[in-house]
Scaffold this motif. Structure first.
Motif, PDB file in Angstrom:
ATOM      1  N   PHE A  41      95.424 119.975  30.790  1.00 26.60           N
ATOM      2  CA  PHE A  41      95.085 119.514  31.860  1.00 26.60           C
ATOM      3  C   PHE A  41      93.863 120.041  32.384  1.00 26.60           C
ATOM      4  CE2 PHE A  41      99.480 118.304  31.487  1.00 26.60           C
ATOM      5  CZ  PHE A  41      99.623 117.351  31.450  1.00 26.60           C
ATOM      6  N   THR A  45      90.269 118.143  33.380  1.00 26.32           N
ATOM      7  CA  THR A  45      89.621 118.258  34.434  1.00 26.32           C
ATOM      8  C   THR A  45      88.344 118.908  34.382  1.00 26.32           C
ATOM      9  OG1 THR A  45      91.880 118.574  35.529  1.00 26.32           O
ATOM     10  CG2 THR A  45      89.831 119.144  36.944  1.00 26.32           C
ATOM     11  N   ILE A 233      93.398 113.222  36.204  1.00 26.80           N
ATOM     12  CA  ILE A 233      94.229 114.082  35.393  1.00 26.80           C
ATOM     13  C   ILE A 233      94.688 115.471  36.046  1.00 26.80           C
ATOM     14  CG2 ILE A 233      93.812 115.392  33.139  1.00 26.80           C
ATOM     15  CD1 ILE A 233      91.944 113.226  32.136  1.00 26.80           C
ATOM     16  N   GLY A 237      98.862 116.801  36.152  1.00 25.40           N
ATOM     17  CA  GLY A 237      99.481 118.059  35.484  1.00 25.40           C
ATOM     18  C   GLY A 237     100.098 118.819  36.533  1.00 25.40           C
TER      19      GLY A 237
END
Length: 578
Positions: A41, A45, A233, A237
Protein backbone atom coordinates in the motif's frame (compact mmCIF):
# COMPACT_ATOMS: atom_id res chain seq x y z
CA UNK A 1 5.64 -12.92 11.53
CA UNK A 2 4.56 -14.20 8.11
CA UNK A 3 2.34 -12.34 5.68
CA UNK A 4 -0.41 -14.90 6.22
CA UNK A 5 -0.27 -14.32 9.98
CA UNK A 6 -0.41 -10.57 9.44
CA UNK A 7 -3.42 -10.94 7.19
CA UNK A 8 -5.11 -13.14 9.77
CA UNK A 9 -4.31 -10.61 12.50
CA UNK A 10 -5.79 -7.81 10.42
CA UNK A 11 -8.92 -9.88 9.73
CA UNK A 12 -9.28 -10.59 13.43
CA UNK A 13 -8.82 -6.91 14.22
CA UNK A 14 -11.70 -6.07 11.88
CA UNK A 15 -13.94 -8.83 13.24
CA UNK A 16 -17.09 -7.55 14.91
CA UNK A 17 -17.20 -10.27 17.59
CA UNK A 18 -17.15 -9.07 21.21
CA UNK A 19 -15.49 -10.95 24.05
CA UNK A 20 -15.36 -10.35 27.77
CA UNK A 21 -11.79 -9.09 27.40
CA UNK A 22 -12.64 -6.62 24.62
CA UNK A 23 -10.12 -3.94 25.57
CA UNK A 24 -7.28 -6.46 25.77
CA UNK A 25 -8.16 -7.84 22.33
CA UNK A 26 -8.23 -4.34 20.81
CA UNK A 27 -4.87 -3.55 22.37
CA UNK A 28 -3.38 -6.79 21.02
CA UNK A 29 -4.75 -6.19 17.51
CA UNK A 30 -3.27 -2.69 17.44
CA UNK A 31 0.13 -4.04 18.49
CA UNK A 32 0.00 -6.71 15.80
CA UNK A 33 -0.77 -4.25 13.01
CA UNK A 34 2.01 -3.18 10.72
CA UNK A 35 4.69 -5.39 9.23
CA UNK A 36 5.56 -6.05 5.61
CA UNK A 37 1.89 -6.37 4.61
CA UNK A 38 1.71 -2.56 4.67
CA UNK A 39 4.52 -2.20 2.14
CA UNK A 40 2.39 -2.79 -1.01
CA UNK A 41 0.00 0.00 0.00
CA UNK A 42 2.80 2.42 0.89
CA UNK A 43 4.76 1.51 -2.24
CA UNK A 44 1.71 1.94 -4.48
CA UNK A 45 0.94 5.30 -2.87
CA UNK A 46 4.50 6.43 -3.41
CA UNK A 47 4.41 5.22 -7.01
CA UNK A 48 1.22 7.14 -7.74
CA UNK A 49 2.58 10.33 -6.18
CA UNK A 50 5.86 10.10 -8.09
CA UNK A 51 4.23 9.25 -11.42
CA UNK A 52 1.77 12.10 -10.90
CA UNK A 53 4.44 14.54 -9.71
CA UNK A 54 7.64 13.78 -11.56
CA UNK A 55 5.89 14.11 -14.91
CA UNK A 56 5.49 17.86 -14.47
CA UNK A 57 8.65 18.45 -12.40
CA UNK A 58 10.99 16.84 -14.94
CA UNK A 59 9.52 18.76 -17.87
CA UNK A 60 8.85 22.04 -16.07
CA UNK A 61 11.76 23.93 -17.70
CA UNK A 62 10.56 22.94 -21.17
CA UNK A 63 6.97 23.92 -20.27
CA UNK A 64 8.07 27.34 -19.01
CA UNK A 65 10.20 28.00 -22.11
CA UNK A 66 7.79 26.70 -24.77
CA UNK A 67 4.37 27.56 -23.32
CA UNK A 68 5.06 30.60 -21.09
CA UNK A 69 7.96 32.06 -23.16
CA UNK A 70 10.34 32.38 -20.19
CA UNK A 71 14.07 32.69 -20.97
CA UNK A 72 16.12 29.52 -20.55
CA UNK A 73 18.37 30.47 -17.61
CA UNK A 74 15.42 32.17 -15.87
CA UNK A 75 13.43 28.96 -16.31
CA UNK A 76 16.22 26.95 -14.68
CA UNK A 77 16.29 29.40 -11.78
CA UNK A 78 12.53 29.05 -11.29
CA UNK A 79 12.98 25.28 -11.36
CA UNK A 80 15.77 25.57 -8.77
CA UNK A 81 13.60 27.57 -6.37
CA UNK A 82 10.71 25.17 -6.86
CA UNK A 83 12.92 22.13 -6.32
CA UNK A 84 14.31 23.79 -3.21
CA UNK A 85 10.78 24.16 -1.86
CA UNK A 86 10.04 20.60 -2.95
CA UNK A 87 12.89 19.43 -0.75
CA UNK A 88 12.32 21.78 2.21
CA UNK A 89 8.62 21.01 2.61
CA UNK A 90 9.22 17.44 3.93
CA UNK A 91 10.98 18.77 7.04
CA UNK A 92 7.94 20.95 7.83
CA UNK A 93 5.62 18.02 7.17
CA UNK A 94 7.72 15.78 9.42
CA UNK A 95 7.61 18.28 12.28
CA UNK A 96 3.82 18.58 11.91
CA UNK A 97 3.48 14.77 11.80
CA UNK A 98 5.71 14.25 14.85
CA UNK A 99 4.30 17.11 16.90
CA UNK A 100 0.65 17.68 16.03
CA UNK A 101 -0.82 15.30 13.45
CA UNK A 102 0.01 11.69 12.60
CA UNK A 103 1.98 10.61 9.52
CA UNK A 104 -1.23 9.12 8.12
CA UNK A 105 -3.10 12.43 8.37
CA UNK A 106 -0.26 14.39 6.77
CA UNK A 107 -0.08 11.98 3.83
CA UNK A 108 -3.83 12.15 3.23
CA UNK A 109 -3.98 15.96 3.34
CA UNK A 110 -0.92 16.50 1.17
CA UNK A 111 -1.95 13.91 -1.41
CA UNK A 112 -5.15 15.91 -1.73
CA UNK A 113 -3.03 19.01 -2.40
CA UNK A 114 -1.14 17.11 -5.10
CA UNK A 115 -4.40 16.17 -6.78
CA UNK A 116 -5.72 19.75 -6.65
CA UNK A 117 -2.43 21.24 -7.86
CA UNK A 118 -2.20 19.00 -10.91
CA UNK A 119 -5.83 19.80 -11.74
CA UNK A 120 -4.97 23.52 -11.85
CA UNK A 121 -1.81 22.76 -13.85
CA UNK A 122 -3.93 20.86 -16.36
CA UNK A 123 -6.20 23.89 -16.65
CA UNK A 124 -3.22 26.11 -17.60
CA UNK A 125 -2.51 23.73 -20.46
CA UNK A 126 -6.18 23.43 -21.44
CA UNK A 127 -7.59 26.97 -21.33
CA UNK A 128 -6.06 29.44 -23.77
CA UNK A 129 -6.81 32.34 -21.42
CA UNK A 130 -4.46 30.87 -18.78
CA UNK A 131 -1.30 30.92 -20.93
CA UNK A 132 0.28 33.28 -23.49
CA UNK A 133 -0.50 32.95 -27.17
CA UNK A 134 1.84 30.85 -29.29
CA UNK A 135 4.76 32.66 -30.92
CA UNK A 136 4.26 33.49 -34.56
CA UNK A 137 6.08 31.15 -36.93
CA UNK A 138 9.58 32.42 -37.69
CA UNK A 139 9.33 35.27 -35.19
CA UNK A 140 11.56 35.70 -32.16
CA UNK A 141 9.05 38.05 -30.51
CA UNK A 142 6.70 36.21 -28.18
CA UNK A 143 3.95 37.50 -25.92
CA UNK A 144 4.89 37.57 -22.23
CA UNK A 145 2.52 35.96 -19.71
CA UNK A 146 0.11 38.26 -17.89
CA UNK A 147 0.01 38.63 -14.10
CA UNK A 148 -3.16 36.53 -13.94
CA UNK A 149 -1.58 33.76 -16.00
CA UNK A 150 1.56 33.75 -13.84
CA UNK A 151 -0.52 33.82 -10.65
CA UNK A 152 -2.54 30.80 -11.82
CA UNK A 153 0.64 28.95 -12.82
CA UNK A 154 2.41 29.66 -9.53
CA UNK A 155 -0.68 28.71 -7.50
CA UNK A 156 -0.84 25.38 -9.33
CA UNK A 157 2.88 24.78 -8.82
CA UNK A 158 2.62 25.67 -5.12
CA UNK A 159 -0.17 23.19 -4.44
CA UNK A 160 1.46 20.48 -6.56
CA UNK A 161 4.83 21.07 -4.87
CA UNK A 162 3.35 20.71 -1.37
CA UNK A 163 1.51 17.60 -2.49
CA UNK A 164 4.58 15.97 -3.98
CA UNK A 165 7.14 17.12 -1.43
CA UNK A 166 5.46 16.50 1.91
CA UNK A 167 4.29 12.86 1.67
CA UNK A 168 7.49 11.33 0.26
CA UNK A 169 9.56 11.26 3.44
CA UNK A 170 6.53 11.11 5.72
CA UNK A 171 5.66 7.87 3.89
CA UNK A 172 9.23 6.68 4.49
CA UNK A 173 8.90 7.28 8.23
CA UNK A 174 5.47 5.72 8.37
CA UNK A 175 6.68 2.65 6.48
CA UNK A 176 9.74 2.19 8.70
CA UNK A 177 7.54 2.52 11.79
CA UNK A 178 5.56 -0.51 10.60
CA UNK A 179 8.69 -2.67 11.08
CA UNK A 180 10.35 -3.54 14.38
CA UNK A 181 13.85 -4.68 13.40
CA UNK A 182 16.52 -2.21 12.29
CA UNK A 183 17.68 -4.72 9.66
CA UNK A 184 14.18 -4.80 8.15
CA UNK A 185 14.05 -1.01 8.23
CA UNK A 186 17.32 -0.83 6.27
CA UNK A 187 15.90 -3.20 3.64
CA UNK A 188 12.70 -1.14 3.59
CA UNK A 189 14.58 2.08 2.84
CA UNK A 190 16.46 0.43 -0.04
CA UNK A 191 13.24 -0.82 -1.66
CA UNK A 192 11.40 2.39 -0.83
CA UNK A 193 13.99 4.27 -2.87
CA UNK A 194 13.82 1.62 -5.59
CA UNK A 195 10.06 2.25 -5.94
CA UNK A 196 10.64 6.01 -5.75
CA UNK A 197 13.19 6.07 -8.55
CA UNK A 198 11.41 3.39 -10.58
CA UNK A 199 8.19 5.43 -10.54
CA UNK A 200 10.12 8.52 -11.53
CA UNK A 201 11.52 6.57 -14.50
CA UNK A 202 8.02 5.73 -15.71
CA UNK A 203 6.89 9.32 -15.29
CA UNK A 204 10.00 10.80 -16.91
CA UNK A 205 9.57 8.64 -19.99
CA UNK A 206 5.89 7.93 -20.59
CA UNK A 207 4.31 11.13 -19.27
CA UNK A 208 7.07 13.43 -20.53
CA UNK A 209 6.80 11.81 -23.98
CA UNK A 210 3.04 12.40 -23.96
CA UNK A 211 3.57 16.05 -22.98
CA UNK A 212 6.16 16.64 -25.72
CA UNK A 213 4.73 14.55 -28.53
CA UNK A 214 0.94 14.57 -28.00
CA UNK A 215 -0.21 17.39 -25.71
CA UNK A 216 0.55 19.03 -22.39
CA UNK A 217 -3.11 18.73 -21.48
CA UNK A 218 -3.12 14.93 -21.78
CA UNK A 219 0.23 14.63 -19.98
CA UNK A 220 -0.92 16.70 -17.02
CA UNK A 221 -4.25 14.85 -17.08
CA UNK A 222 -2.36 11.58 -16.55
CA UNK A 223 -0.68 13.22 -13.53
CA UNK A 224 -4.13 13.98 -12.10
CA UNK A 225 -5.20 10.35 -12.57
CA UNK A 226 -2.02 9.02 -10.90
CA UNK A 227 -2.51 11.27 -7.86
CA UNK A 228 -6.11 10.14 -7.51
CA UNK A 229 -5.08 6.46 -7.60
CA UNK A 230 -2.38 7.14 -4.98
CA UNK A 231 -4.89 8.65 -2.55
CA UNK A 232 -7.37 5.83 -3.13
CA UNK A 233 -4.84 3.03 -2.55
CA UNK A 234 -3.42 4.70 0.56
CA UNK A 235 -6.87 4.89 2.14
CA UNK A 236 -7.52 1.28 1.10
CA UNK A 237 -4.74 0.05 3.40
CA UNK A 238 -5.90 1.91 6.49
CA UNK A 239 -6.86 -1.24 8.43
CA UNK A 240 -3.33 -2.64 8.16
CA UNK A 241 -1.36 0.40 9.31
CA UNK A 242 0.09 0.58 12.79
CA UNK A 243 -1.12 3.94 14.12
CA UNK A 244 1.38 6.53 15.27
CA UNK A 245 0.38 9.22 17.71
CA UNK A 246 2.01 12.66 17.79
CA UNK A 247 4.12 13.09 20.90
CA UNK A 248 4.16 16.88 21.00
CA UNK A 249 6.92 19.07 19.70
CA UNK A 250 10.32 17.41 20.38
CA UNK A 251 12.03 20.73 19.71
CA UNK A 252 10.56 22.19 22.89
CA UNK A 253 12.55 19.67 24.91
CA UNK A 254 15.72 20.47 22.98
CA UNK A 255 15.22 24.19 23.57
CA UNK A 256 14.75 23.52 27.29
CA UNK A 257 18.17 21.85 27.41
CA UNK A 258 19.85 24.98 26.06
CA UNK A 259 17.94 27.28 28.42
CA UNK A 260 18.60 25.07 31.47
CA UNK A 261 22.29 24.80 30.56
CA UNK A 262 22.56 28.58 30.39
CA UNK A 263 20.82 29.05 33.75
CA UNK A 264 23.17 26.52 35.38
CA UNK A 265 26.35 27.59 33.61
CA UNK A 266 28.09 28.24 36.95
CA UNK A 267 26.99 24.95 38.59
CA UNK A 268 29.82 22.48 39.20
CA UNK A 269 29.24 19.17 37.40
CA UNK A 270 28.61 16.16 39.62
CA UNK A 271 29.97 12.64 39.10
CA UNK A 272 27.13 10.98 41.06
CA UNK A 273 24.29 9.37 39.13
CA UNK A 274 21.70 10.30 41.77
CA UNK A 275 22.33 13.99 41.05
CA UNK A 276 20.87 13.68 37.55
CA UNK A 277 17.19 13.65 36.63
CA UNK A 278 15.88 10.58 34.80
CA UNK A 279 12.26 11.60 34.56
CA UNK A 280 9.13 9.80 35.67
CA UNK A 281 8.16 7.88 32.54
CA UNK A 282 9.13 4.26 32.01
CA UNK A 283 11.06 4.93 28.83
CA UNK A 284 13.53 7.17 30.63
CA UNK A 285 14.04 4.66 33.45
CA UNK A 286 15.49 2.01 31.17
CA UNK A 287 18.31 4.25 29.94
CA UNK A 288 21.67 4.90 31.59
CA UNK A 289 21.53 6.85 34.85
CA UNK A 290 24.50 9.04 33.91
CA UNK A 291 24.79 11.34 30.87
CA UNK A 292 27.66 10.72 28.48
CA UNK A 293 30.94 12.62 28.79
CA UNK A 294 30.80 14.22 25.36
CA UNK A 295 29.64 17.85 25.40
CA UNK A 296 29.74 17.69 29.19
CA UNK A 297 28.62 21.29 29.62
CA UNK A 298 25.12 20.24 28.51
CA UNK A 299 24.91 17.76 31.40
CA UNK A 300 24.12 20.67 33.72
CA UNK A 301 20.62 20.77 32.22
CA UNK A 302 19.86 17.34 33.76
CA UNK A 303 21.67 17.97 37.05
CA UNK A 304 19.32 18.51 39.97
CA UNK A 305 19.80 21.61 42.11
CA UNK A 306 17.88 23.04 45.03
CA UNK A 307 14.33 23.98 44.10
CA UNK A 308 14.21 21.95 40.87
CA UNK A 309 12.06 19.12 42.29
CA UNK A 310 8.79 19.47 44.22
CA UNK A 311 8.00 17.35 47.25
CA UNK A 312 5.76 15.08 45.14
CA UNK A 313 8.62 14.39 42.69
CA UNK A 314 7.39 16.64 39.90
CA UNK A 315 9.57 19.24 38.21
CA UNK A 316 9.09 22.68 39.74
CA UNK A 317 10.68 24.63 36.91
CA UNK A 318 10.52 22.77 33.54
CA UNK A 319 12.89 25.25 31.88
CA UNK A 320 15.51 24.74 34.59
CA UNK A 321 15.63 20.92 34.67
CA UNK A 322 15.60 18.37 31.83
CA UNK A 323 15.83 14.60 31.66
CA UNK A 324 19.04 12.82 30.70
CA UNK A 325 17.25 11.59 27.58
CA UNK A 326 16.56 15.15 26.43
CA UNK A 327 20.20 16.08 26.96
CA UNK A 328 21.40 13.04 25.00
CA UNK A 329 18.94 13.81 22.19
CA UNK A 330 20.47 17.25 21.73
CA UNK A 331 23.97 15.76 21.81
CA UNK A 332 22.97 13.38 19.01
CA UNK A 333 21.89 16.29 16.83
CA UNK A 334 25.15 18.14 17.52
CA UNK A 335 27.21 15.06 16.60
CA UNK A 336 25.40 14.49 13.34
CA UNK A 337 25.25 18.15 12.24
CA UNK A 338 28.70 18.23 10.54
CA UNK A 339 27.80 15.10 8.52
CA UNK A 340 24.53 16.78 7.57
CA UNK A 341 26.27 19.92 6.29
CA UNK A 342 28.48 17.92 3.91
CA UNK A 343 25.33 16.99 1.98
CA UNK A 344 24.78 20.62 0.98
CA UNK A 345 27.74 20.73 -1.41
CA UNK A 346 27.15 17.12 -2.36
CA UNK A 347 23.67 18.03 -3.62
CA UNK A 348 24.46 21.47 -5.08
CA UNK A 349 26.31 20.07 -8.14
CA UNK A 350 23.52 17.54 -8.66
CA UNK A 351 20.90 20.31 -8.61
CA UNK A 352 22.83 22.43 -11.11
CA UNK A 353 23.56 19.49 -13.40
CA UNK A 354 19.90 18.39 -13.45
CA UNK A 355 18.79 21.73 -14.91
CA UNK A 356 21.75 22.31 -17.21
CA UNK A 357 21.39 18.85 -18.77
CA UNK A 358 17.93 19.88 -20.02
CA UNK A 359 19.40 22.99 -21.68
CA UNK A 360 22.25 20.92 -23.14
CA UNK A 361 19.77 18.37 -24.51
CA UNK A 362 17.74 21.13 -26.17
CA UNK A 363 20.91 22.22 -28.02
CA UNK A 364 21.90 18.67 -29.10
CA UNK A 365 20.72 16.08 -31.60
CA UNK A 366 18.16 14.02 -29.66
CA UNK A 367 17.06 11.70 -32.45
CA UNK A 368 17.04 7.94 -32.11
CA UNK A 369 16.52 6.85 -35.68
CA UNK A 370 14.76 8.95 -38.32
CA UNK A 371 11.45 9.37 -36.47
CA UNK A 372 11.87 9.16 -32.69
CA UNK A 373 13.21 12.16 -30.79
CA UNK A 374 14.03 11.91 -27.07
CA UNK A 375 12.27 14.65 -25.06
CA UNK A 376 14.81 16.93 -23.35
CA UNK A 377 13.18 16.36 -19.97
CA UNK A 378 13.54 12.60 -20.33
CA UNK A 379 17.35 12.60 -20.29
CA UNK A 380 17.32 12.64 -16.50
CA UNK A 381 15.64 9.25 -16.58
CA UNK A 382 19.12 7.82 -17.14
CA UNK A 383 19.98 8.87 -13.58
CA UNK A 384 16.89 7.14 -12.26
CA UNK A 385 17.52 3.93 -14.22
CA UNK A 386 21.13 3.85 -13.08
CA UNK A 387 19.96 4.47 -9.52
CA UNK A 388 17.37 1.68 -9.59
CA UNK A 389 19.77 -0.84 -11.12
CA UNK A 390 22.51 0.02 -8.61
CA UNK A 391 20.11 -0.26 -5.65
CA UNK A 392 18.92 -3.68 -6.83
CA UNK A 393 22.49 -4.90 -7.39
CA UNK A 394 23.59 -3.44 -4.06
CA UNK A 395 20.93 -5.25 -2.09
CA UNK A 396 21.37 -8.61 -3.81
CA UNK A 397 25.02 -8.73 -4.90
CA UNK A 398 27.32 -5.82 -3.99
CA UNK A 399 26.76 -5.70 -0.22
CA UNK A 400 26.65 -9.51 0.28
CA UNK A 401 29.83 -9.89 -1.83
CA UNK A 402 31.59 -7.15 0.16
CA UNK A 403 30.60 -8.79 3.44
CA UNK A 404 31.78 -12.19 2.20
CA UNK A 405 35.15 -10.81 1.08
CA UNK A 406 35.90 -8.58 4.08
CA UNK A 407 33.83 -10.19 6.84
CA UNK A 408 32.29 -6.78 7.58
CA UNK A 409 29.28 -4.83 6.35
CA UNK A 410 29.65 -1.52 4.56
CA UNK A 411 28.64 1.12 7.08
CA UNK A 412 26.26 3.94 6.06
CA UNK A 413 29.09 6.50 6.22
CA UNK A 414 31.29 4.36 3.97
CA UNK A 415 28.49 4.20 1.40
CA UNK A 416 27.97 7.97 1.61
CA UNK A 417 31.71 8.50 1.04
CA UNK A 418 31.60 6.31 -2.07
CA UNK A 419 28.64 8.40 -3.28
CA UNK A 420 30.72 11.57 -2.82
CA UNK A 421 33.45 10.12 -5.04
CA UNK A 422 31.04 9.17 -7.84
CA UNK A 423 29.50 12.65 -7.68
CA UNK A 424 32.89 14.34 -8.31
CA UNK A 425 33.57 11.92 -11.18
CA UNK A 426 30.18 12.75 -12.73
CA UNK A 427 30.96 16.48 -12.73
CA UNK A 428 34.36 15.86 -14.35
CA UNK A 429 32.74 13.80 -17.13
CA UNK A 430 30.13 16.57 -17.56
CA UNK A 431 32.88 19.16 -18.05
CA UNK A 432 34.66 17.05 -20.68
CA UNK A 433 31.45 16.32 -22.60
CA UNK A 434 30.38 19.99 -22.57
CA UNK A 435 33.81 21.11 -23.81
CA UNK A 436 33.46 18.64 -26.70
CA UNK A 437 29.90 19.82 -27.40
CA UNK A 438 30.99 23.47 -27.57
CA UNK A 439 33.85 22.59 -29.92
CA UNK A 440 31.45 20.83 -32.31
CA UNK A 441 28.92 23.69 -32.06
CA UNK A 442 31.62 26.18 -33.12
CA UNK A 443 33.17 23.99 -35.83
CA UNK A 444 32.17 25.47 -39.19
CA UNK A 445 33.29 22.31 -41.01
CA UNK A 446 30.57 20.19 -39.39
CA UNK A 447 27.63 21.26 -41.55
CA UNK A 448 24.72 19.43 -43.13
CA UNK A 449 23.54 19.80 -46.72
CA UNK A 450 21.67 22.99 -45.88
CA UNK A 451 24.74 24.64 -44.33
CA UNK A 452 23.56 24.31 -40.73
CA UNK A 453 26.01 23.06 -38.10
CA UNK A 454 25.30 19.45 -37.07
CA UNK A 455 24.96 19.36 -33.28
CA UNK A 456 26.52 16.73 -31.04
CA UNK A 457 24.50 13.59 -30.32
CA UNK A 458 22.53 13.82 -27.07
CA UNK A 459 23.58 10.27 -26.18
CA UNK A 460 26.94 11.72 -25.07
CA UNK A 461 25.14 12.99 -21.95
CA UNK A 462 24.45 9.43 -20.80
CA UNK A 463 27.83 8.56 -19.15
CA UNK A 464 27.76 11.46 -16.69
CA UNK A 465 24.14 10.69 -15.79
CA UNK A 466 24.89 6.99 -15.26
CA UNK A 467 27.74 7.83 -12.87
CA UNK A 468 25.54 10.33 -11.03
CA UNK A 469 22.84 7.66 -10.58
CA UNK A 470 25.37 5.21 -9.13
CA UNK A 471 26.53 7.86 -6.67
CA UNK A 472 22.99 8.70 -5.57
CA UNK A 473 22.23 5.02 -5.00
CA UNK A 474 25.11 4.90 -2.53
CA UNK A 475 24.65 8.12 -0.60
CA UNK A 476 20.93 8.95 -0.41
CA UNK A 477 19.46 5.73 1.11
CA UNK A 478 22.50 5.42 3.38
CA UNK A 479 21.95 8.90 4.78
CA UNK A 480 18.30 8.08 5.46
CA UNK A 481 19.34 4.88 7.26
CA UNK A 482 21.97 6.71 9.32
CA UNK A 483 19.64 9.49 10.42
CA UNK A 484 16.67 7.24 11.11
CA UNK A 485 18.61 4.79 13.28
CA UNK A 486 20.81 7.32 15.09
CA UNK A 487 18.26 10.06 15.68
CA UNK A 488 16.28 10.24 18.95
CA UNK A 489 12.97 8.37 18.95
CA UNK A 490 11.02 11.63 19.19
CA UNK A 491 12.66 12.87 15.98
CA UNK A 492 12.33 9.79 13.74
CA UNK A 493 10.04 11.58 11.30
CA UNK A 494 12.30 14.61 11.21
CA UNK A 495 15.29 12.31 10.64
CA UNK A 496 14.03 10.93 7.32
CA UNK A 497 13.12 14.41 6.12
CA UNK A 498 16.53 15.81 7.06
CA UNK A 499 18.12 14.63 3.79
CA UNK A 500 15.36 16.31 1.84
CA UNK A 501 15.84 19.54 3.83
CA UNK A 502 19.53 19.71 3.01
CA UNK A 503 18.75 19.07 -0.66
CA UNK A 504 16.39 22.03 -0.47
CA UNK A 505 19.19 24.17 0.94
CA UNK A 506 21.41 22.89 -1.88
CA UNK A 507 18.90 24.05 -4.50
CA UNK A 508 18.89 27.54 -3.00
CA UNK A 509 22.70 27.50 -2.90
CA UNK A 510 22.77 26.38 -6.53
CA UNK A 511 20.42 29.23 -7.48
CA UNK A 512 22.69 31.75 -5.75
CA UNK A 513 25.81 30.17 -7.28
CA UNK A 514 24.37 30.27 -10.80
CA UNK A 515 23.34 33.91 -10.31
CA UNK A 516 26.82 34.78 -9.02
CA UNK A 517 28.57 33.07 -11.93
CA UNK A 518 26.17 34.62 -14.46
CA UNK A 519 26.81 38.13 -13.07
CA UNK A 520 30.57 37.79 -12.64
CA UNK A 521 31.46 35.78 -15.75
CA UNK A 522 30.14 35.30 -19.26
CA UNK A 523 29.80 31.55 -18.87
CA UNK A 524 25.98 31.38 -18.78
CA UNK A 525 24.23 33.43 -21.51
CA UNK A 526 20.70 32.57 -22.62
CA UNK A 527 22.20 30.66 -25.56
CA UNK A 528 24.58 28.16 -23.95
CA UNK A 529 26.35 27.68 -27.31
CA UNK A 530 27.87 31.11 -26.71
CA UNK A 531 28.86 30.35 -23.11
CA UNK A 532 31.29 28.20 -21.15
CA UNK A 533 29.16 25.74 -19.23
CA UNK A 534 32.19 23.43 -19.04
CA UNK A 535 33.90 25.97 -16.76
CA UNK A 536 30.91 25.81 -14.43
CA UNK A 537 31.26 22.03 -14.26
CA UNK A 538 35.00 22.29 -13.50
CA UNK A 539 34.11 24.69 -10.68
CA UNK A 540 31.74 22.05 -9.31
CA UNK A 541 34.53 19.46 -9.48
CA UNK A 542 36.70 21.65 -7.25
CA UNK A 543 33.82 22.24 -4.83
CA UNK A 544 33.13 18.49 -4.75
CA UNK A 545 36.76 17.62 -3.99
CA UNK A 546 36.92 20.11 -1.11
CA UNK A 547 33.59 18.83 0.21
CA UNK A 548 34.78 15.21 0.00
CA UNK A 549 37.80 16.07 2.13
CA UNK A 550 35.54 17.82 4.65
CA UNK A 551 33.27 14.75 4.76
CA UNK A 552 36.18 12.38 5.40
CA UNK A 553 37.27 14.52 8.35
CA UNK A 554 33.74 14.62 9.79
CA UNK A 555 33.23 10.88 9.27
CA UNK A 556 36.51 10.03 11.01
CA UNK A 557 35.33 11.77 14.19
CA UNK A 558 31.73 10.50 14.10
CA UNK A 559 30.69 7.67 16.45
CA UNK A 560 27.55 5.73 15.66
CA UNK A 561 24.82 5.64 18.28
CA UNK A 562 22.81 2.63 17.09
CA UNK A 563 23.98 1.70 13.58
CA UNK A 564 27.22 0.12 14.77
CA UNK A 565 25.32 -2.14 17.15
CA UNK A 566 23.07 -3.30 14.36
CA UNK A 567 26.06 -3.95 12.08
CA UNK A 568 27.69 -6.05 14.80
CA UNK A 569 24.51 -8.09 15.20
CA UNK A 570 24.24 -8.64 11.44
CA UNK A 571 27.91 -9.60 11.18
CA UNK A 572 27.52 -11.97 14.11
CA UNK A 573 24.52 -13.67 12.53
CA UNK A 574 26.46 -14.00 9.26
CA UNK A 575 29.43 -15.57 10.99
CA UNK A 576 27.20 -18.08 12.78
CA UNK A 577 25.43 -18.92 9.55
CA UNK A 578 28.77 -19.46 7.85
Amino acid sequence: MSTLELQQTSNNAMDGSVSDDKEANISTSVRKKGGWITFPFIAATLAGLLIGGWGWVTNLIVYLIEEFHIKSIDATQIANVLNGCLSMIPIVAAIIADSFLSSFTVVVICTGFALLGTVFLTLTATLNSLRPQLCESGSSLCQNPTKVQLATLYAALTLATIGLGAPRFTLATMGANQLDKAKDQGVFFNWFYFVLFGSAVISSTVIVYVEDSISWRLGFGLCVAANFVALFIFLLGIRFYRPDKPQGSPFTGLARVLVATFHKRNVKLSSKSEDYYLGNDKQNKIMASMPTKSFRFLNRAAQKTEGDINSDGSVAKPWRLCTIQQVEDLKTLIRIFPIWTTTIFLSTPIAIQANMVVLQALAMDRHLGPKFKIPAGSFLVVVLLSNCLTLALMDRFILPAWQKLTGKSLTPLQRVGIGHGFNVLSMAISALVEAKRLKIAHDQHLQDQNGAIVPMLGLWLFPQLVVQGIGEAFHFPSQITLYYQDFPVSLKGTATALVSAVIGVAYYVSTALVDLIRNVTGWLPDDINHGRLDNLYWTLVVIGMVNLGYFLVCASFYKYQNVDKEVQIVDGETSQAA
